[in-house]
Design an enzyme around this catalytic site. Structure first.
Site, short mmCIF file in Angstrom:
data_model
loop_
_atom_site.label_atom_id
_atom_site.label_comp_id
_atom_site.label_asym_id
_atom_site.label_seq_id
_atom_site.Cartn_x
_atom_site.Cartn_y
_atom_site.Cartn_z
N ARG A 108 0.88 -1.18 0.00
CA ARG A 108 0.00 0.00 0.00
C ARG A 108 0.91 1.22 0.00
NH1 ARG A 108 -5.42 1.26 3.40
NH2 ARG A 108 -6.14 -0.08 1.74
N HIS A 135 -7.24 0.95 -6.65
CA HIS A 135 -7.46 0.06 -5.50
C HIS A 135 -8.15 -1.21 -6.01
CE1 HIS A 135 -7.79 -1.27 -1.51
NE2 HIS A 135 -8.64 -0.41 -0.99
N GLN A 138 -10.07 -3.81 -3.65
CA GLN A 138 -11.35 -3.34 -3.15
C GLN A 138 -12.46 -3.63 -4.15
OE1 GLN A 138 -12.20 -1.76 -0.10
NE2 GLN A 138 -14.20 -2.28 -0.91
N ASP A 233 -17.15 7.31 -1.49
CA ASP A 233 -15.89 7.06 -0.78
C ASP A 233 -15.51 8.34 -0.05
OD1 ASP A 233 -13.38 6.09 0.04
OD2 ASP A 233 -12.44 6.38 -1.92
N CYS A 274 -16.52 1.78 0.45
CA CYS A 274 -15.42 0.85 0.72
C CYS A 274 -14.96 0.92 2.17
CB CYS A 274 -14.25 1.13 -0.21
SG CYS A 274 -13.62 2.81 -0.06
N ARG A 302 -13.79 -8.53 1.47
CA ARG A 302 -12.35 -8.31 1.24
C ARG A 302 -11.58 -9.59 1.59
NH1 ARG A 302 -10.10 -3.31 1.06
NH2 ARG A 302 -8.32 -4.54 0.34
N1 NVA Z 1 -9.92 6.66 -1.44
C1 NVA Z 1 -9.61 6.15 -0.14
C2 NVA Z 1 -9.82 4.69 -0.08
C3 NVA Z 1 -9.61 4.08 1.27
C4 NVA Z 1 -9.76 2.61 1.31
C5 NVA Z 1 -8.18 6.50 0.21
O1 NVA Z 1 -7.30 6.49 -0.67
O2 NVA Z 1 -7.93 6.81 1.36
N1 CP Z 2 -11.33 -0.24 2.17
C1 CP Z 2 -10.06 -0.31 2.59
O1 CP Z 2 -9.12 -0.52 1.83
O2 CP Z 2 -9.92 -0.11 3.92
P1 CP Z 2 -8.58 0.04 4.73
O3 CP Z 2 -8.00 1.38 4.37
O4 CP Z 2 -8.99 -0.02 6.16
O5 CP Z 2 -7.64 -1.06 4.36
#
Ligand code: NVA
Ligand code: CP
Length: 317
Positions: A108, A135, A138, A233, A274, A302
């Site tokens: 990540r 992502h 997801q 989101d 998500c 997930r």
């Molecule tokens: N768009 C959000 C998704 C989190 C799972 C982010 O990047 O924080």
């Molecule tokens: N939806 C998702 O990726 O959540 P986290 O940021 O908690 O991993």
């Protein structure tokens, strides 16, 4: 399939086979745990997953770690705070070292180009566990959730409303056409809130191939009219600086998912996010905690989807 960096790497049949596997694993685990144990619980015996995190996570971290345990393998959580990645140690060297010790890796990261670099220098499969651009994991879980709820994905329309210059929006715009769905995006008419042009282009190509549509709307009501799924989101994705919060709330408030907005979608429509979610920002508490919300099925999936992805990438399906 060597890596999972972006859904554009998948064909509709690759996606379908991952979804089929995820559903098979989930169903067996719930309905016949003994049979699950015999069939899957040692499938990844002796395999190690490295999980590299540059940003926080609840669902992604836990689903990969639990998934690996339930398949008989081992997962190592490695925070970037403890890593010299990109500073004292190049991304290429990091990938080469991890490839010598582990069997599969997820990361990540902020920059999508960094995950591409990891993959280019790795001899083991790399999974994108979220970058600022995409992502994919997801959206595989989301499509699984949609299929479970409606019994199919083909022919359905999903409307995403809110911040659309966004990893989740981007991956939905690719994943939905791959699954035979239409996508509507409702966002402020400003570059910083709209999907990136290369994603728009790729999504349109995939939609043409699937005979579906990708459409951008400047207002939320038109975006959600008669759709099957309303999705939103966070307005404050992990990479957005805190000082932008007040401006973003003001600009994005017309796209907040309220019960009134849900009323424009089909009677049978569901609400998805998500997660993590902020009640009072991208949706009201009434919507996310209400009867149309399927956000916790989405979160649970997930786990099952992650297992399917790892099994496929390790050739153990
Ligand atoms: N768009 C959000 C998704 C989190 C799972 C982010 O990047 O924080
Ligand atoms: N939806 C998702 O990726 O959540 P986290 O940021 O908690 O991993």
């Amino acid at each position: 399939m060597r890596h999972l960096l972006d859904l554009t790497e998948l064909s509709p049949s690759d996606l379908k086979s991952i979804l089929d596997l995820a559903v098979e694993i989930k169903t067996l685990m719930k309905k016949n745990p003994d049979e699950y144990r015999v069939k899957w619980s040692t499938r990844l015996d002796g395999k190690t997953l490295l999980m590299l995190f540059e940003k926080p996570s609840l669902r992604t971290r836990i689903s990969f770690e639990v998934g690996m345990t339930q398949l008989g393998g081992h997962a190592i959580f490695y925070s970037i705070k403890d890593s010299p990645l990109g500073k004292k140690e190049s991304i290429a060297d990091t990938a080469k070292v991890i490839s010598r010790m582990c069997d599969i890796m997820m990361a990540r990261l902020f920059k999508h180009e960094d995950i591409l670099k990891l993959a280019a220098n790795s001899t083991i499969p790399i999974i994108n566990a979220l970058t600022d651009y995409a992502h994919p994991c997801q959206i595989i879980a989301d499509l699984m959730t949609i299929r479970e709820h409606f019994g199919r994905t083909e022919g359905l329309t999903l409307a995403y409303v809110g911040d659309s210059n966004n990893n989740v929006t981007h991956s939905l715009m690719i994943g939905c056409p791959l699954a035979g769905m239409n996508v509507h995006v409702g966002a402020p008419d400003a570059e910083e809130f709209l999907p990136q042009p290369d994603v728009m282009e790729k999504a349109s190509e995939l939609a043409d191939a699937a005979g579906t549509k990708v459409r951008i709307f400047k207002d939320a009501i038109h975006a959600v009219k008669n759709v099957d799924i309303v999705y939103t989101d966070s307005w404050m994705s992990y990479h957005i600086p805190d000082q932008q919060k007040a401006m973003r709330i003001k600009t994005l408030m017309p796209f907040q998912v309220t019960s009134n907005l849900m009323g424009y979608a089909k009677d049978t429509a569901v609400f998805m996010n998500c997660l993590p979610a902020m009640r009072g920002e991208e949706q009201t508490a009434e919507v996310i905690d209400g009867p149309k919300s399927i956000v916790f099925d989405e979160a649970e999936n997930r786990l099952h989807a992650q297992k399917a992805v790892m099994l496929r990438l390790l050739g153990a399906a």
